[in-house]
Scaffold this active site. Structure first.
Site, PDB file in Angstrom:
ATOM      1  N   THR A   1       6.067  11.076   7.256  1.00  0.00           N
ATOM      2  CA  THR A   1       6.102  11.074   8.727  1.00  0.00           C
ATOM      3  C   THR A   1       7.526  11.285   9.238  1.00  0.00           C
ATOM      4  O   THR A   1       8.495  10.942   8.547  1.00  0.00           O
ATOM      5  CB  THR A   1       5.565   9.716   9.233  1.00  0.00           C
ATOM      6  N   ASP A   2       7.638  11.789  10.454  1.00  0.00           N
ATOM      7  CA  ASP A   2       8.972  11.939  11.054  1.00  0.00           C
ATOM      8  C   ASP A   2       9.608  10.578  11.350  1.00  0.00           C
ATOM      9  O   ASP A   2      10.805  10.499  11.610  1.00  0.00           O
ATOM     10  CB  ASP A   2       8.904  12.791  12.335  1.00  0.00           C
ATOM     11  N   GLU A   3       8.780   9.525  11.311  1.00  0.00           N
ATOM     12  CA  GLU A   3       9.309   8.196  11.645  1.00  0.00           C
ATOM     13  C   GLU A   3      10.328   7.700  10.612  1.00  0.00           C
ATOM     14  O   GLU A   3      11.081   6.772  10.884  1.00  0.00           O
ATOM     15  CB  GLU A   3       8.164   7.195  11.825  1.00  0.00           C
TER      16      GLU A   3
ATOM     17  N   ASN B   1       0.212  13.106  15.261  1.00  0.00           N
ATOM     18  CA  ASN B   1      -0.976  13.946  15.319  1.00  0.00           C
ATOM     19  C   ASN B   1      -1.941  13.422  16.375  1.00  0.00           C
ATOM     20  O   ASN B   1      -1.938  12.237  16.682  1.00  0.00           O
ATOM     21  CB  ASN B   1      -1.724  13.908  13.986  1.00  0.00           C
TER      22      ASN B   1
ATOM     23  N   THR C   1       0.829  -1.216   0.000  1.00  0.00           N
ATOM     24  CA  THR C   1       0.000   0.000   0.000  1.00  0.00           C
ATOM     25  C   THR C   1       0.857   1.257   0.000  1.00  0.00           C
ATOM     26  O   THR C   1       0.632   2.182  -0.784  1.00  0.00           O
ATOM     27  CB  THR C   1      -0.907   0.019   1.254  1.00  0.00           C
TER      28      THR C   1
ATOM     29  N   ALA D   1       9.711   2.150   7.324  1.00  0.00           N
ATOM     30  CA  ALA D   1      10.539   1.822   6.155  1.00  0.00           C
ATOM     31  C   ALA D   1       9.725   1.984   4.873  1.00  0.00           C
ATOM     32  O   ALA D   1      10.239   2.470   3.850  1.00  0.00           O
ATOM     33  CB  ALA D   1      11.069   0.397   6.274  1.00  0.00           C
TER      34      ALA D   1
ATOM     35  N   LYS E   1       7.240   4.066   4.459  1.00  0.00           N
ATOM     36  CA  LYS E   1       7.046   5.504   4.234  1.00  0.00           C
ATOM     37  C   LYS E   1       8.336   6.148   3.705  1.00  0.00           C
ATOM     38  O   LYS E   1       8.298   7.016   2.835  1.00  0.00           O
ATOM     39  CB  LYS E   1       6.606   6.198   5.532  1.00  0.00           C
TER      40      LYS E   1
ATOM     41  N   GLY F   1      11.422  -3.243  18.463  1.00  0.00           N
ATOM     42  CA  GLY F   1      12.123  -2.161  17.743  1.00  0.00           C
ATOM     43  C   GLY F   1      11.624  -0.772  18.105  1.00  0.00           C
ATOM     44  O   GLY F   1      11.832   0.178  17.350  1.00  0.00           O
ATOM     45  N   HIS F   2      10.963  -0.650  19.246  1.00  0.00           N
ATOM     46  CA  HIS F   2      10.271   0.587  19.660  1.00  0.00           C
ATOM     47  C   HIS F   2      11.169   1.829  19.600  1.00  0.00           C
ATOM     48  O   HIS F   2      12.155   1.928  20.341  1.00  0.00           O
ATOM     49  CB  HIS F   2       9.772   0.378  21.101  1.00  0.00           C
TER      50      HIS F   2
ATOM     51  N   ARG G   1       7.162  11.208  22.128  1.00  0.00           N
ATOM     52  CA  ARG G   1       6.627  11.592  20.823  1.00  0.00           C
ATOM     53  C   ARG G   1       6.399  13.103  20.840  1.00  0.00           C
ATOM     54  O   ARG G   1       6.189  13.691  21.900  1.00  0.00           O
ATOM     55  CB  ARG G   1       5.289  10.866  20.539  1.00  0.00           C
TER      56      ARG G   1
ATOM     57  N   PRO H   1      -2.790  -0.078  28.586  1.00  0.00           N
ATOM     58  CA  PRO H   1      -1.550  -0.818  28.301  1.00  0.00           C
ATOM     59  C   PRO H   1      -0.406   0.087  27.844  1.00  0.00           C
ATOM     60  O   PRO H   1      -0.386   0.544  26.705  1.00  0.00           O
ATOM     61  CB  PRO H   1      -1.969  -1.771  27.164  1.00  0.00           C
TER      62      PRO H   1
ATOM     63  N   TYR I   1       6.510  -0.194   8.938  1.00  0.00           N
ATOM     64  CA  TYR I   1       5.713   0.991   8.584  1.00  0.00           C
ATOM     65  C   TYR I   1       6.613   2.146   8.144  1.00  0.00           C
ATOM     66  O   TYR I   1       6.465   2.686   7.046  1.00  0.00           O
ATOM     67  CB  TYR I   1       4.840   1.435   9.772  1.00  0.00           C
TER      68      TYR I   1
HETATM   69  P1  NAD Z   1      -5.433   6.295   9.028  1.00  0.00           P
HETATM   70  O1  NAD Z   1      -4.987   4.887   9.188  1.00  0.00           O
HETATM   71  O2  NAD Z   1      -6.340   6.886  10.055  1.00  0.00           O
HETATM   72  O3  NAD Z   1      -6.153   6.472   7.619  1.00  0.00           O
HETATM   73  C1  NAD Z   1      -5.669   5.911   6.454  1.00  0.00           C
HETATM   74  C2  NAD Z   1      -6.757   5.990   5.391  1.00  0.00           C
HETATM   75  O4  NAD Z   1      -6.222   5.466   4.169  1.00  0.00           O
HETATM   76  C3  NAD Z   1      -8.010   5.167   5.715  1.00  0.00           C
HETATM   77  O5  NAD Z   1      -9.162   5.915   5.433  1.00  0.00           O
HETATM   78  C4  NAD Z   1      -7.901   3.964   4.772  1.00  0.00           C
HETATM   79  O6  NAD Z   1      -9.159   3.448   4.395  1.00  0.00           O
HETATM   80  C5  NAD Z   1      -7.162   4.574   3.603  1.00  0.00           C
HETATM   81  N1  NAD Z   1      -6.426   3.587   2.817  1.00  0.00           N
HETATM   82  C6  NAD Z   1      -5.582   2.625   3.270  1.00  0.00           C
HETATM   83  N2  NAD Z   1      -5.114   1.891   2.238  1.00  0.00           N
HETATM   84  C7  NAD Z   1      -5.666   2.401   1.108  1.00  0.00           C
HETATM   85  C8  NAD Z   1      -5.552   2.096  -0.264  1.00  0.00           C
HETATM   86  N3  NAD Z   1      -4.778   1.098  -0.691  1.00  0.00           N
HETATM   87  N4  NAD Z   1      -6.247   2.838  -1.153  1.00  0.00           N
HETATM   88  C9  NAD Z   1      -7.030   3.855  -0.738  1.00  0.00           C
HETATM   89  N5  NAD Z   1      -7.188   4.188   0.554  1.00  0.00           N
HETATM   90  C10 NAD Z   1      -6.504   3.487   1.473  1.00  0.00           C
HETATM   91  O7  NAD Z   1      -4.101   7.150   8.902  1.00  0.00           O
HETATM   92  P2  NAD Z   1      -3.752   8.610   9.416  1.00  0.00           P
HETATM   93  O8  NAD Z   1      -3.272   8.534  10.811  1.00  0.00           O
HETATM   94  O9  NAD Z   1      -4.858   9.536   9.053  1.00  0.00           O
HETATM   95  O10 NAD Z   1      -2.481   8.929   8.503  1.00  0.00           O
HETATM   96  C11 NAD Z   1      -2.659   9.488   7.205  1.00  0.00           C
HETATM   97  C12 NAD Z   1      -1.295   9.693   6.572  1.00  0.00           C
HETATM   98  O11 NAD Z   1      -0.496  10.540   7.378  1.00  0.00           O
HETATM   99  C13 NAD Z   1      -0.503   8.397   6.419  1.00  0.00           C
HETATM  100  O12 NAD Z   1       0.160   8.426   5.179  1.00  0.00           O
HETATM  101  C14 NAD Z   1       0.497   8.434   7.560  1.00  0.00           C
HETATM  102  O13 NAD Z   1       1.684   7.738   7.218  1.00  0.00           O
HETATM  103  C15 NAD Z   1       0.740   9.920   7.697  1.00  0.00           C
HETATM  104  N6  NAD Z   1       1.098  10.409   9.038  1.00  0.00           N
HETATM  105  C16 NAD Z   1       0.354  10.078  10.132  1.00  0.00           C
HETATM  106  C17 NAD Z   1       0.683  10.604  11.379  1.00  0.00           C
HETATM  107  C18 NAD Z   1      -0.156  10.299  12.596  1.00  0.00           C
HETATM  108  O14 NAD Z   1       0.204  10.728  13.705  1.00  0.00           O
HETATM  109  N7  NAD Z   1      -1.291   9.624  12.478  1.00  0.00           N
HETATM  110  C19 NAD Z   1       1.787  11.440  11.511  1.00  0.00           C
HETATM  111  C20 NAD Z   1       2.547  11.756  10.373  1.00  0.00           C
HETATM  112  C21 NAD Z   1       2.179  11.236   9.143  1.00  0.00           C
HETATM  113  P1  TYD Z   2       1.106   5.167  18.347  1.00  0.00           P
HETATM  114  O1  TYD Z   2      -0.112   5.981  18.657  1.00  0.00           O
HETATM  115  O2  TYD Z   2       0.940   3.776  17.853  1.00  0.00           O
HETATM  116  O3  TYD Z   2       1.978   6.054  17.340  1.00  0.00           O
HETATM  117  P2  TYD Z   2       3.499   5.801  16.792  1.00  0.00           P
HETATM  118  O4  TYD Z   2       3.926   4.456  17.177  1.00  0.00           O
HETATM  119  O5  TYD Z   2       3.315   5.944  15.323  1.00  0.00           O
HETATM  120  O6  TYD Z   2       4.303   6.887  17.415  1.00  0.00           O
HETATM  121  O7  TYD Z   2       2.001   5.090  19.654  1.00  0.00           O
HETATM  122  C1  TYD Z   2       2.485   6.266  20.296  1.00  0.00           C
HETATM  123  C2  TYD Z   2       3.375   5.832  21.423  1.00  0.00           C
HETATM  124  O8  TYD Z   2       2.584   5.156  22.413  1.00  0.00           O
HETATM  125  C3  TYD Z   2       4.435   4.812  21.018  1.00  0.00           C
HETATM  126  O9  TYD Z   2       5.632   5.084  21.752  1.00  0.00           O
HETATM  127  C4  TYD Z   2       3.879   3.479  21.445  1.00  0.00           C
HETATM  128  C5  TYD Z   2       3.042   3.835  22.654  1.00  0.00           C
HETATM  129  N1  TYD Z   2       1.856   2.981  22.888  1.00  0.00           N
HETATM  130  C6  TYD Z   2       1.646   2.373  24.143  1.00  0.00           C
HETATM  131  O10 TYD Z   2       2.447   2.545  25.078  1.00  0.00           O
HETATM  132  N2  TYD Z   2       0.530   1.599  24.311  1.00  0.00           N
HETATM  133  C7  TYD Z   2      -0.364   1.390  23.308  1.00  0.00           C
HETATM  134  O11 TYD Z   2      -1.356   0.637  23.522  1.00  0.00           O
HETATM  135  C8  TYD Z   2      -0.156   2.022  22.045  1.00  0.00           C
HETATM  136  C9  TYD Z   2      -1.122   1.828  20.908  1.00  0.00           C
HETATM  137  C10 TYD Z   2       0.969   2.818  21.881  1.00  0.00           C
END
Ligand code: NAD
Ligand code: TYD
Length: 343
Positions: free
Chosen positions: A128-130, A186, A103, A158, A160, A282-283, A220, A211, A156
């Site tokens: 993403t910053d990841e 976010n 994807t 990797a 991105k 790998g946290h 973060r 948890p 994930y």
């Molecule tokens: P999310 O998982 O809430 O939403 C992802 C959306 O993409 C869903 O609506 C899903 O149905 C759709 N989707 C998945 N695979 C698809 C495909 N093959 N074709 C069409 N639609 C598809 O994700 P999010 O948290 O809103 O993140 C959105 C983007 O921002 C991602 O690219 C993520 O890497 C990036 N991002 C997220 C964060 C964060 O904190 N959540 C931070 C930085 C960047």
């Molecule tokens: P997450 O919301 O999954 O975002 P990301 O891993 O992309 O930063 O997790 C945020 C932080 O919280 C991350 O350090 C993992 C931790 N975490 C927990 O401690 N418990 C949980 O149940 C989840 C989902 C995340």
């Protein structure tokens, strides 16, 4: 303001849906098309209000479906494509890397081929910053800049990082007008309940254990989702941002355990609900963004302070129980049992 048509992929997910609402409100003469496959993370109910707007169209489809994507480009003749669509949860990527690579790498490739074919004015890749990996806890002086090496840790991140490289390659090789934003974590409305903040709010409301992975000290850099939307809006409207990468983050670093305690305090729940569980493989230890480039070049500043944003977000979850109750009553139960049941 001239009229534009923007395809927003992944607009039924967390950040994409916030972006759809942000754009419909700010640009009443823009046409916004959401292309979303409605995976487990996409929810049509999230877009209910957008559906009432005649400038909005929802199309169910996969960004990897070349035929469908080309048909949509032919029909809508978009000016800009903003790609949010992705598999986004690190824990799921550890369980099933393949779907993430398919994807998150092949999807952007299909979209960019269509952008190239139809002469689209901008392809924006939401990254993403990841992609930078992590920083040590004992070096608070270190931050990710756009020049930091890509050093992804999880399947994930990797995937991105790979998409970012492909995006920049399309710019260099084909002259495709691309831009990339790399945002920190976010939070805000419509955040899927599997992620830290909504998961902790919902568990606390149900008096269920919270948890916390490992020692809970992972850091973060949290940004209110609307501030991320504003950053993307600025980038896609800036002609000089073609070929550019921007880090987006608001200098709001917090340890997970402090966020969890804050949520409990806000909800009047006891800290005895906190349960330390096995660490994520790998946290990443710490993420921290240096947003100097977007601030100086585009004048972007985060507007919502964490102490206000988190209260607003908790209130949103209290006021929108129907939204998340529907989600957690379905397949999510199986996911939760699998991930946390035996921890
Ligand atoms: P999310 O998982 O809430 O939403 C992802 C959306 O993409 C869903 O609506 C899903 O149905 C759709 N989707 C998945 N695979 C698809 C495909 N093959 N074709 C069409 N639609 C598809 O994700 P999010 O948290 O809103 O993140 C959105 C983007 O921002 C991602 O690219 C993520 O890497 C990036 N991002 C997220 C964060 C964060 O904190 N959540 C931070 C930085 C960047
Ligand atoms: P997450 O919301 O999954 O975002 P990301 O891993 O992309 O930063 O997790 C945020 C932080 O919280 C991350 O350090 C993992 C931790 N975490 C927990 O401690 N418990 C949980 O149940 C989840 C989902 C995340």
């Amino acid at each position: 303001m001239d009229e534009k048509t923007i395809i927003v992929t992944g607009g039924a997910g967390f950040i994409g849906s916030n972006f759809v609402y942000y754009m419909l409100k700010k640009y009443p003469n823009y046409r916004i098309i959401c292309l979303d496959a409605l995976t487990y993370a996409g929810n049509l109910s999230t877009l209910k209000k957008a559906m009432e707007n005649e400038n909005f169209r929802f199309v169910k489809g996969d960004i990897r479906d070349r035929e469908l994507v080309e048909r949509l480009f032919e029909e809508e003749k978009p000016d800009i494509v903003v790609n949010f669509a992705a598999e986004s949860h690190v824990d799921r990527s550890i369980e099933n890397p393949q779907l993430f690579l398919e994807t998150n790498i092949m999807g952007p490739e299909v979209l960019m081929d269509a952008c190239k074919k139809y002469g689209i004015k901008r392809y924006h890749q939401v990254s993403t910053d990841e992609v930078y990996g992590d920083l040590p806890l004992d070096r608070p002086d270190l931050f990710f800049t756009e020049k930091t090496n890509l050093h992804a840790s999880s399947p994930y991140s990797a995937s991105k990082a790979s998409a970012d490289l492909v995006t920049l390659a399309y710019h260099r090789t084909y002259g495709l007008p691309v831009s990339i934003s790399r945002c920190s974590n976010n939070y805000g409305p419509y955040h899927f309940p599997e992620k830290l903040i909504p998961l902790m709010i919902i568990n606390a409301l149900h008096d269920k254990p919270l948890p916390v992975y490992g020692d809970g000290l992972n850091v973060r850099d949290w940004l209110y989702v609307e501030d991320h939307c504003k950053a993307i809006d600025l980038i896609i409207h800036d002609e000089n941002s073609v070929g550019e990468v921007y880090n987006v983050g608001g200098h709001n670093e917090m340890a997970n355990i402090d966020i969890v305690k804050l949520i409990l305090k806000e909800l009047g729940k006891p800290e005895t609900l906190i349960t330390y569980v096995k660490d994520r493989k790998g946290h990443d230890r710490r993420y921290a963004i240096d947003p100097t480039k977007i601030t100086t070049r585009l004048g972007w500043e985060p507007e919502t302070k964490f102490e206000n944003g988190i209260v607003k977000t908790i209130k949103w979850y209290l006021d929108h129980k129907d939204w998340w109750e529907e989600i957690i009553s379905g397949d999510y139960q199986n996911y939760y049992q699998k991930m946390y049941g035996d921890k």
